[in-house]
Design a protein around this motif. Structure first.
Motif, short mmCIF file in Angstrom:
data_model
loop_
_atom_site.label_atom_id
_atom_site.label_comp_id
_atom_site.label_asym_id
_atom_site.label_seq_id
_atom_site.Cartn_x
_atom_site.Cartn_y
_atom_site.Cartn_z
N VAL A 20 -20.54 -2.28 -12.12
CA VAL A 20 -20.23 -1.13 -11.28
C VAL A 20 -19.63 -1.62 -9.97
N ALA A 21 -18.77 -0.80 -9.40
CA ALA A 21 -18.15 -1.16 -8.13
C ALA A 21 -18.71 -0.37 -6.98
N THR A 50 -10.89 -2.85 -5.40
CA THR A 50 -11.51 -1.54 -5.51
C THR A 50 -12.40 -1.29 -4.31
N PRO A 51 -12.23 -0.14 -3.63
CA PRO A 51 -13.09 0.16 -2.49
C PRO A 51 -14.54 0.32 -2.92
N GLU A 211 -7.81 5.82 -6.09
CA GLU A 211 -8.63 5.84 -7.29
C GLU A 211 -9.82 4.89 -7.13
N THR A 212 -11.03 5.41 -7.30
CA THR A 212 -12.23 4.58 -7.19
C THR A 212 -13.18 4.91 -8.33
N GLN A 213 -14.34 4.25 -8.32
CA GLN A 213 -15.35 4.49 -9.34
C GLN A 213 -16.05 5.83 -9.15
N TRP A 214 -15.91 6.48 -8.02
CA TRP A 214 -16.63 7.73 -7.77
C TRP A 214 -15.73 8.87 -7.28
N ALA A 215 -14.42 8.65 -7.22
CA ALA A 215 -13.52 9.70 -6.76
C ALA A 215 -12.12 9.41 -7.27
N SER A 216 -11.24 10.42 -7.18
CA SER A 216 -9.85 10.27 -7.60
C SER A 216 -8.99 11.04 -6.62
#
Length: 554
Positions: A20-21, A50-51, A211-216
């Motif tokens: 996970v990021a 990735t942020p 684009e991230t692991q929890w938002a777009s």
């Protein structure tokens, strides 16, 4: 989403590490790793640089570096004093599930800012979503105030809350043109500390990838005003105190550890207006993040928390679930929320959306619909095949679990995850009477797969000319010789419908074969999948294959 061997798959995921990021409801990192941060994916498991989330769990006493001096603040005018008065600390309490640590009851802290005297404030969705209790510490007050969530946007990572009371100081949005080099300040309450903090920097990019692991988010501001966990939702402002963005992520990986990210105020304002009116935007009630198993065979949206009364709550989605497919689209294959959010942007929030879910707690795979049919246990081909045990001594009796790799055919139309051990691969198209059909064949030994019952393998093809064919006729044509059929049954998943047929005792051995013939909704083409099962490990491969096979047309 195709069917998954829930027993073996869940066990393998529990035994391995989910990559996970960003932390779930329990927080994340913003350039520095805290005690609650989880492992960041390598470059080949997700986007480079990735942020990372900037929500913090629990109080801390570490101060933020690089805050402007008194002289700096005074030279900027009274605007920054207004920022200090209107920036709030938000604490969300509830039960959240973390991919590494499991379900925990606790609190997370983030930041926000007030935009209306009536107590309307802006923050990040990941700060507040799924919280059972929301409290806000207003500058100059000793006791926190309660707050209600008015609306959230999972994809834009925005939320609007209503603080108890009125007569609050407010901030205005920035109306000027953004350019790299613009002096900005980041305000908030990092590390759970109740002391207000302000850091200084410039806008580095006005349209960075969001684009991230929890938002777009289509594009975000990149800046270098230092932030830490707890800065999530805080305002990024000009020297005059006008809001240019909402801070939501820090660098965290690769070369971007000194860069930070904010949702552009111009993009946020329209969404915030809708949320303030009490309507959600691109949301199903999930506070989550995408995750990937060690071997890359399983990925999806990890559910950290669920908002009461939401479509996710009505579906009885639970913290710790993994949403693996939505409306026939695999979620998180690229390590981000892009696919999940693209589906939400294609549909109305009240539409029935087909979903498949991997549930750790009961070691099962479920399917159902948001705003529709409830979750039910999915059928597992591997478990059905497992009812007829493989004969001892047949071929290779090893049962070691496979690792997987995604392969495509020569045309790029077909894609499927297969065991890395099946390295003898032929992706050439198959000649037909009317042209060519995209095809994938793979095995440990293709020649032996095609001529004996001693090795496992897969045949996967698609054909436009067979789109109107009778599935029974197709199954007849693909029936393997010297095998005993156990019967035919209906096949259905989020993309395809058709028939499947299982065979046993092939060639007098314990080898089994599973054939699937299926069609997309518009019946524009037919797909045929055949898997030869020789060992117990191949049973796992069956469900991974049937979970992941797809076409770029479907």
């Amino acid at each position: 989403m195709k069917h998954t061997n829930q027993r073996r798959l869940v066990a393998s995921m529990i035994a391995g590490t989910l990559l996970v990021a960003a932390c779930g409801g329990s927080g994340g990192s913003d350039g520095e790793s805290g005690a609650d941060s989880t492992e960041t994916p390598s470059a080949d498991s997700g986007p480079v640089d990735t942020p990372a989330r900037t929500q913090e769990t629990g109080p801390a006493t570490t101060a933020t570096d690089d805050a402007p001096t008194t002289e700096d603040t005074e030279s900027a005018g009274g605007g920054l004093d207004d920022v200090a008065a209107a920036t709030i600390q938000i604490t969300a309490q509830g039960t959240f599930s973390d991919p590494e640590f499991g379900a925990t009851e606790g609190s997370g802290a983030g930041s926000g800012f007030i935009i209306d005297e009536a107590g309307i404030a802006v923050t990040n969705n990941h700060v507040v979503a799924g919280a059972g209790l929301l409290q806000v510490l207003v500058p100059g007050e000793d006791a926190p105030r309660n707050a209600q969530i008015l609306g959230v946007s999972e994809c834009s990572d925005l939320a609007v809350i209503d603080i108890e009371g009125d007569g609050f100081p407010t901030l205005d949005w920035y109306d000027g043109e953004l350019q790299p080099g613009l002096d900005i300040y980041l305000a908030g309450y990092p590390l759970g500390d109740p002391e207000y903090t302000l850091t200084r920097g410039i806008v580095s990019k006005v349209s960075a990838g969001g684009e991230t692991q929890w938002a777009s988010v289509d594009s975000v501001l990149e800046h270098d005003a230092p932030g830490q966990p707890g800065n999530s939702g805080g305002p990024v402002v000009t020297a005059d105190g006008d809001v240019v963005g909402i801070h939501y992520a820090g660098g965290g990986t690769g070369t971007n550890t000194e860069q930070y990210f904010a949702i552009d105020a111009e993009e946020a304002r329209g969404i915030v207006s809708t949320l303030s009116a009490g309507s959600d935007v691109e949301s199903l009630g999930i506070n989550g993040q995408t995750v990937t198993s060690d071997d890359g065979s399983v990925y999806g949206l990890w559910v950290a928390g669920v908002t009461s009364g939401s479509p996710a709550d009505s579906l009885e989605l639970q913290p710790g679930d993994i949403v693996t497919r939505l409306e026939g689209v695999s979620i998180g294959a690229d390590g981000t929320m892009a696919d999940y959010c693209d589906v939400l942007r294609t549909h109305d929030s009240s539409d029935a959306l087909a979903v498949e879910v991997l549930r750790y707690s009961t070691e099962e795979v479920l399917s159902g619909e948001f705003n529709g049919s409830p979750l039910e246990t999915s059928f597992s081909f591997a478990e059905e095949l497992d009812e007829t045990s493989l004969e001892e001594g047949d071929a290779d009796s090893g049962t070691a679990a496979y690792e997987y790799v995604v392969v495509t055919d020569a045309t790029g139309l077909l894609t499927v995850s297969i065991p890395t051990a099946w390295s003898d691969i032929d992706g050439a198209a198959e000649q037909t009477d009317s042209g060519e059909a995209p095809t994938i064949r793979a095995s440990t030994d293709l020649e032996a797969y095609q001529t004996t019952w001693n090795v496992p393998g897969i045949y996967f093809a698609a054909s436009g000319e067979l789109g109107s064919a009778d599935p029974n006729v197709l199954l007849d044509s693909f029936a393997p010789p010297d095998c005993t059929s156990t019967g035919r049954e209906d096949y259905a998943d989020a993309v395809f419908t058709g028939l499947f047929e299982a065979f046993e005792d092939c060639g007098g051995t314990g080898t089994q074969v599973l054939n699937v013939v299926a069609f997309p909704t518009d019946a524009a083409y037919a797909v045929v999948v055949s898997v030869q099962v020789v060992t117990d490990a191949d049973l796992e491969a069956v469900d991974t294959i049937l979970r992941t096979f797809n076409t770029t047309e479907g």
